[in-house]
Motif scaffolding. Sequence first.
Motif, PDB file in Angstrom:
ATOM      1  N   ASP A   1      -3.569  23.339  -6.455  1.00 13.18           N
ATOM      2  CA  ASP A   1      -3.187  22.554  -5.282  1.00 13.18           C
ATOM      3  C   ASP A   1      -4.458  22.173  -4.541  1.00 13.18           C
ATOM      4  OD1 ASP A   1      -1.947  21.302  -3.206  1.00 13.18           O
ATOM      5  OD2 ASP A   1      -1.196  23.129  -2.269  1.00 13.18           O
ATOM      6  N   ASP A   2      -4.897  20.956  -4.758  1.00 17.69           N
ATOM      7  CA  ASP A   2      -6.151  20.500  -4.165  1.00 17.69           C
ATOM      8  C   ASP A   2      -5.944  19.697  -2.882  1.00 17.69           C
ATOM      9  OD1 ASP A   2      -5.052  18.229  -5.202  1.00 17.69           O
ATOM     10  OD2 ASP A   2      -6.752  17.686  -6.462  1.00 17.69           O
ATOM     11  N   GLY A   3      -4.720  19.675  -2.381  1.00 18.90           N
ATOM     12  CA  GLY A   3      -4.435  18.951  -1.150  1.00 18.90           C
ATOM     13  C   GLY A   3      -4.046  17.503  -1.362  1.00 18.90           C
ATOM     14  N   THR A   4      -4.029  17.065  -2.606  1.00 20.02           N
ATOM     15  CA  THR A   4      -3.707  15.668  -2.894  1.00 20.02           C
ATOM     16  C   THR A   4      -2.309  15.301  -2.412  1.00 20.02           C
ATOM     17  OG1 THR A   4      -5.162  15.667  -4.812  1.00 20.02           O
ATOM     18  CG2 THR A   4      -3.499  13.942  -4.728  1.00 20.02           C
TER      19      THR A   4
ATOM     20  N   LYS B   1       0.833  -1.203   0.000  1.00 18.10           N
ATOM     21  CA  LYS B   1       0.000   0.000   0.000  1.00 18.10           C
ATOM     22  C   LYS B   1       0.868   1.254   0.000  1.00 18.10           C
ATOM     23  CE  LYS B   1      -3.918   2.084   0.094  1.00 18.10           C
ATOM     24  NZ  LYS B   1      -4.760   2.073  -1.098  1.00 18.10           N
ATOM     25  N   ARG B   2       1.932   1.235   0.810  1.00 18.78           N
ATOM     26  CA  ARG B   2       2.836   2.389   0.845  1.00 18.78           C
ATOM     27  C   ARG B   2       3.493   2.602  -0.515  1.00 18.78           C
ATOM     28  NH1 ARG B   2       7.810   2.527   4.939  1.00 18.78           N
ATOM     29  NH2 ARG B   2       8.483   0.880   3.537  1.00 18.78           N
ATOM     30  N   SER B   3       3.913   1.528  -1.138  1.00 18.33           N
ATOM     31  CA  SER B   3       4.528   1.627  -2.460  1.00 18.33           C
ATOM     32  C   SER B   3       3.545   2.206  -3.477  1.00 18.33           C
ATOM     33  CB  SER B   3       5.008   0.250  -2.910  1.00 18.33           C
ATOM     34  OG  SER B   3       5.586   0.320  -4.178  1.00 18.33           O
ATOM     35  N   GLU B   4       2.312   1.762  -3.405  1.00 19.86           N
ATOM     36  CA  GLU B   4       1.274   2.274  -4.305  1.00 19.86           C
ATOM     37  C   GLU B   4       1.065   3.777  -4.096  1.00 19.86           C
ATOM     38  OE1 GLU B   4      -3.556   2.009  -4.622  1.00 19.86           O
ATOM     39  OE2 GLU B   4      -2.495   0.254  -3.863  1.00 19.86           O
ATOM     40  N   LEU B   5       1.000   4.193  -2.842  1.00 26.51           N
ATOM     41  CA  LEU B   5       0.807   5.610  -2.541  1.00 26.51           C
ATOM     42  C   LEU B   5       2.018   6.442  -2.965  1.00 26.51           C
ATOM     43  CD1 LEU B   5      -0.911   5.338   0.951  1.00 26.51           C
ATOM     44  CD2 LEU B   5      -1.983   6.013  -1.208  1.00 26.51           C
ATOM     45  N   GLU B   6       3.215   5.890  -2.787  1.00 29.02           N
ATOM     46  CA  GLU B   6       4.420   6.600  -3.224  1.00 29.02           C
ATOM     47  C   GLU B   6       4.420   6.785  -4.740  1.00 29.02           C
ATOM     48  OE1 GLU B   6       7.526   5.314   0.313  1.00 29.02           O
ATOM     49  OE2 GLU B   6       7.317   4.014  -1.431  1.00 29.02           O
ATOM     50  N   SER B   7       3.956   5.778  -5.457  1.00 27.39           N
ATOM     51  CA  SER B   7       3.858   5.892  -6.918  1.00 27.39           C
ATOM     52  C   SER B   7       2.848   6.963  -7.311  1.00 27.39           C
ATOM     53  CB  SER B   7       3.456   4.553  -7.533  1.00 27.39           C
ATOM     54  OG  SER B   7       4.467   3.600  -7.337  1.00 27.39           O
ATOM     55  N   LYS B   8       1.722   6.981  -6.619  1.00 28.47           N
ATOM     56  CA  LYS B   8       0.709   8.008  -6.895  1.00 28.47           C
ATOM     57  C   LYS B   8       1.258   9.399  -6.604  1.00 28.47           C
ATOM     58  CE  LYS B   8      -3.446   5.264  -6.184  1.00 28.47           C
ATOM     59  NZ  LYS B   8      -4.692   5.115  -5.411  1.00 28.47           N
ATOM     60  N   LEU B   9       2.023   9.516  -5.533  1.00 28.16           N
ATOM     61  CA  LEU B   9       2.617  10.807  -5.181  1.00 28.16           C
ATOM     62  C   LEU B   9       3.602  11.254  -6.255  1.00 28.16           C
ATOM     63  CD1 LEU B   9       3.049  13.146  -3.209  1.00 28.16           C
ATOM     64  CD2 LEU B   9       4.719  11.708  -2.010  1.00 28.16           C
TER      65      LEU B   9
ATOM     66  N   ALA C   1      -0.439  16.649  -0.062  1.00 26.73           N
ATOM     67  CA  ALA C   1      -0.389  16.606   1.406  1.00 26.73           C
ATOM     68  C   ALA C   1      -1.095  15.364   1.937  1.00 26.73           C
ATOM     69  CB  ALA C   1      -1.010  17.865   1.999  1.00 26.73           C
ATOM     70  N   ASP C   2      -2.231  15.020   1.345  1.00 27.57           N
ATOM     71  CA  ASP C   2      -2.970  13.832   1.775  1.00 27.57           C
ATOM     72  C   ASP C   2      -2.153  12.558   1.554  1.00 27.57           C
ATOM     73  OD1 ASP C   2      -5.119  15.414   2.487  1.00 27.57           O
ATOM     74  OD2 ASP C   2      -6.289  14.955   0.682  1.00 27.57           O
ATOM     75  N   LEU C   3      -1.532  12.460   0.389  1.00 29.04           N
ATOM     76  CA  LEU C   3      -0.718  11.282   0.090  1.00 29.04           C
ATOM     77  C   LEU C   3       0.475  11.188   1.042  1.00 29.04           C
ATOM     78  CD1 LEU C   3      -0.774  11.364  -3.809  1.00 29.04           C
ATOM     79  CD2 LEU C   3      -1.784   9.593  -2.356  1.00 29.04           C
ATOM     80  N   LYS C   4       1.141  12.305   1.276  1.00 26.24           N
ATOM     81  CA  LYS C   4       2.292  12.306   2.183  1.00 26.24           C
ATOM     82  C   LYS C   4       1.877  11.907   3.594  1.00 26.24           C
ATOM     83  CE  LYS C   4       5.273  15.625  -0.158  1.00 26.24           C
ATOM     84  NZ  LYS C   4       5.907  16.950  -0.074  1.00 26.24           N
ATOM     85  N   GLU C   5       0.744  12.394   4.044  1.00 24.95           N
ATOM     86  CA  GLU C   5       0.257  12.061   5.386  1.00 24.95           C
ATOM     87  C   GLU C   5      -0.057  10.570   5.494  1.00 24.95           C
ATOM     88  OE1 GLU C   5      -0.847  12.139   9.293  1.00 24.95           O
ATOM     89  OE2 GLU C   5       0.252  13.635   8.153  1.00 24.95           O
ATOM     90  N   ARG C   6      -0.721  10.032   4.496  1.00 26.56           N
ATOM     91  CA  ARG C   6      -1.067   8.606   4.518  1.00 26.56           C
ATOM     92  C   ARG C   6       0.197   7.742   4.469  1.00 26.56           C
ATOM     93  NH1 ARG C   6      -3.139   4.880   6.796  1.00 26.56           N
ATOM     94  NH2 ARG C   6      -4.002   3.182   5.608  1.00 26.56           N
ATOM     95  N   ILE C   7       1.167   8.140   3.654  1.00 29.00           N
ATOM     96  CA  ILE C   7       2.440   7.410   3.592  1.00 29.00           C
ATOM     97  C   ILE C   7       3.118   7.440   4.960  1.00 29.00           C
ATOM     98  CG2 ILE C   7       4.785   7.467   2.626  1.00 29.00           C
ATOM     99  CD1 ILE C   7       3.423   8.485  -0.021  1.00 29.00           C
ATOM    100  N   ARG C   8       3.109   8.593   5.599  1.00 32.57           N
ATOM    101  CA  ARG C   8       3.707   8.734   6.929  1.00 32.57           C
ATOM    102  C   ARG C   8       2.998   7.828   7.944  1.00 32.57           C
ATOM    103  NH1 ARG C   8       2.792  13.921   7.510  1.00 32.57           N
ATOM    104  NH2 ARG C   8       4.289  14.373   5.912  1.00 32.57           N
ATOM    105  N   GLU C   9       1.679   7.781   7.890  1.00 34.09           N
ATOM    106  CA  GLU C   9       0.913   6.935   8.808  1.00 34.09           C
ATOM    107  C   GLU C   9       1.256   5.459   8.614  1.00 34.09           C
ATOM    108  OE1 GLU C   9      -3.114   7.910   7.881  1.00 34.09           O
ATOM    109  OE2 GLU C   9      -3.062   9.797   8.994  1.00 34.09           O
ATOM    110  N   ILE C  10       1.320   5.038   7.360  1.00 38.47           N
ATOM    111  CA  ILE C  10       1.632   3.638   7.068  1.00 38.47           C
ATOM    112  C   ILE C  10       3.060   3.315   7.499  1.00 38.47           C
ATOM    113  CG2 ILE C  10       2.008   1.977   5.197  1.00 38.47           C
ATOM    114  CD1 ILE C  10      -0.431   3.235   3.792  1.00 38.47           C
TER     115      ILE C  10
END
Length: 62
Positions: A35-38, A12-20, A40-49
């Motif tokens: 800048d729609d916040g995407t 999941k982290r790898s997938e999110l990093e690719s999206k980022l 920041a949202d991706l970075k936050e989720r990656i950090r959480e994971i």
Amino acid sequence: MRNKYLAHLYAKRSELESKLELHIARYCFGEGEVDDGTEADLKERIREITDEIAALENEHSY
């Protein structure tokens, strides 16, 4: 069970990093100038994971 969950988190982290990376590339080439916040949202989720992975790995090392 834990190994499967860790594998899921890594995937999941790898997938999110690719999206980022894709989001940043689009922004760099002018395809996403709003800048729609995407990012920041991706970075936050990656950090959480990443934090969850670290916590699980620390539990496992004891």
